[in-house]
Design an enzyme around this catalytic site. Structure first.
Site, PDB file in Angstrom:
ATOM      1  N   CYS A 136      45.864  61.404  58.397  1.00 12.99           N
ATOM      2  CA  CYS A 136      47.289  61.079  58.458  1.00 12.99           C
ATOM      3  C   CYS A 136      48.128  62.313  58.137  1.00 12.99           C
ATOM      4  O   CYS A 136      48.246  62.714  56.977  1.00 12.99           O
ATOM      5  CB  CYS A 136      47.615  59.952  57.477  1.00 12.99           C
ATOM      6  SG  CYS A 136      49.371  59.531  57.406  1.00 12.99           S
ATOM      7  N   CYS A 139      51.259  61.648  56.013  1.00 11.70           N
ATOM      8  CA  CYS A 139      50.925  61.293  54.631  1.00 11.70           C
ATOM      9  C   CYS A 139      50.592  62.530  53.792  1.00 11.70           C
ATOM     10  O   CYS A 139      51.000  62.631  52.639  1.00 11.70           O
ATOM     11  CB  CYS A 139      49.736  60.334  54.595  1.00 11.70           C
ATOM     12  SG  CYS A 139      49.915  58.832  55.562  1.00 11.70           S
ATOM     13  N   ASP A 140      49.827  63.451  54.385  1.00 10.89           N
ATOM     14  CA  ASP A 140      49.232  64.528  53.595  1.00 10.89           C
ATOM     15  C   ASP A 140      49.661  65.942  53.992  1.00 10.89           C
ATOM     16  O   ASP A 140      49.280  66.902  53.327  1.00 10.89           O
ATOM     17  CB  ASP A 140      47.699  64.441  53.680  1.00 10.89           C
ATOM     18  CG  ASP A 140      47.169  63.113  53.168  1.00 10.89           C
ATOM     19  OD1 ASP A 140      47.747  62.584  52.197  1.00 10.89           O
ATOM     20  OD2 ASP A 140      46.187  62.600  53.743  1.00 10.89           O
TER      21      ASP A 140
END
Length: 332
Positions: A136, A139-140
């Site tokens: 992701c 997300c990261d």
């Protein structure tokens, strides 16, 4: 065990599920939408959407929120839960059981559960998951600001997420086992036009290596020449495809060689009363636009199925009553 009865069960709250819930609510169908997480599905992992008609560009989360709010305005019922099994009872109704212990029953189901990321299955992937290995970008990505990172894959997701990661990375390597991308041309142009990006063609990852603190590099192999090399990176983002989330179906349903559900033009599957829409359906492309188109068709087809089923039951019951009355008159 309490069973909650509805006319329609919708499994998965991505774009297809939200669209299906909206149209079901508009049609005053008693439907329940079940998903383990917040509404949005893959939209929640997408930084920017710029191919949705009428909207030049919008954030993935923003579009997800807008779709959910729209459906809620018509009375959408969204229930948190992980559907672990779907099977039919003796009357042909579907029973959907969740991991949380709830059971929902309805004559019709629309599967809109999408898919999950495929694993690379390379040594080090599981060991460094969450410590440099990610699936992701949104997300990261921010954890790798100013660092050298790699994206593995060549489809829409890999190219789109790679382009997003360039805002953080000092250098971005895209590793693809073929000599050309499968992604849309516009997405490729965005990525390849970025000076931070270097594509490594015809190459696979044999191993993800690292230190106790996380990923430190990749062991690569050219699939044409067999040449082996190493690449120093601190993060690797894997986007090599999806597996359709159809495991909850306990009855065999027709599917293609990749496991995607086969439907007709009305989104009907090989199981009466079961419809499929969105990314888990066998089709040429998987886009937000195709997902909502599928869902729109599925709801109207499901509504027709419910009416036909109800009419058949009424005919059967009336026929039985007529036979009983005739027998009573004959006996009299």
């Amino acid at each position: 065990m309490e069973v909650r009865d509805h006319q329609l069960i919708i499994v998965g709250a991505g774009p297809a599920g939200l669209c299906a819930a909206l149209y079901a609510a508009r049609s005053e169908i008693d439907a329940v939408l079940i998903d383990p997480g917040p509404a949005g599905g893959q939209l929640l992992l997408t930084d920017r959407v710029d191919d949705y008609p009428g909207i030049k560009t919008i954030g993935g989360m923003e579009l997800a929120d807008a779709m959910a709010e729209h459906a809620e305005s018509f009375g959408m019922k969204l229930t948190r839960g992980t559907v672990k099994s779907i099977e039919r009872d003796s009357e042909g109704r579907f029973l959907a059981e969740t991991a949380e212990g709830d059971t929902y029953r309805a004559p019709a189901v629309i599967m809109t559960a999408g898919g999950t990321h495929k694993l690379l299955n390379a040594p080090g992937e599981a060991e460094y998951a969450g410590r440099g290995v990610s699936y992701c970008a949104i997300c990261d990505g921010a954890f790798f600001k100013g660092e050298r990172i790699a994206v593995i894959g060549g489809g829409d997701a890999a190219v789109e997420e790679g382009e997003f990661l360039t805002r953080y990375a000092e250098k971005l390597y895209v590793i693809h086992r073929r000599d050309e991308f499968r992604a849309q041309k516009m997405l490729q142009d965005h990525l390849l036009g970025n000076p931070k990006v270097e594509v490594i063609w015809d190459t696979v990852v044999d191993e993800i290596v690292g230190q106790p603190t996380g990923v430190s590099g990749l062991k690569l192999r050219n699939v044409k020449t067999g040449h082996e090399s190493e690449l120093d990176v601190s993060g690797v983002f894997i986007f090599i495809g999806f597996t359709p989330n159809t495991g909850s179906l306990k009855e065999h349903v027709d599917h293609d060689e990749s496991g995607y559900i086969v439907t007709d033009g009305d989104m009907r599957t090989s199981i009466p009363g079961l419809f499929a829409a969105g990314d888990l359906r066998s089709q040429l492309v998987r886009q937000i636009t195709t997902a909502v188109g599928d869902a729109t068709t599925a709801v109207f087809a499901a509504e027709r199925y419910l009416k036909e089923r109800s009419a058949a039951r009424d005919t059967s019951e009336n026929g039985s009553e007529g036979q009983t009355e005739t027998m009573m008159e004959s006996n009299a």
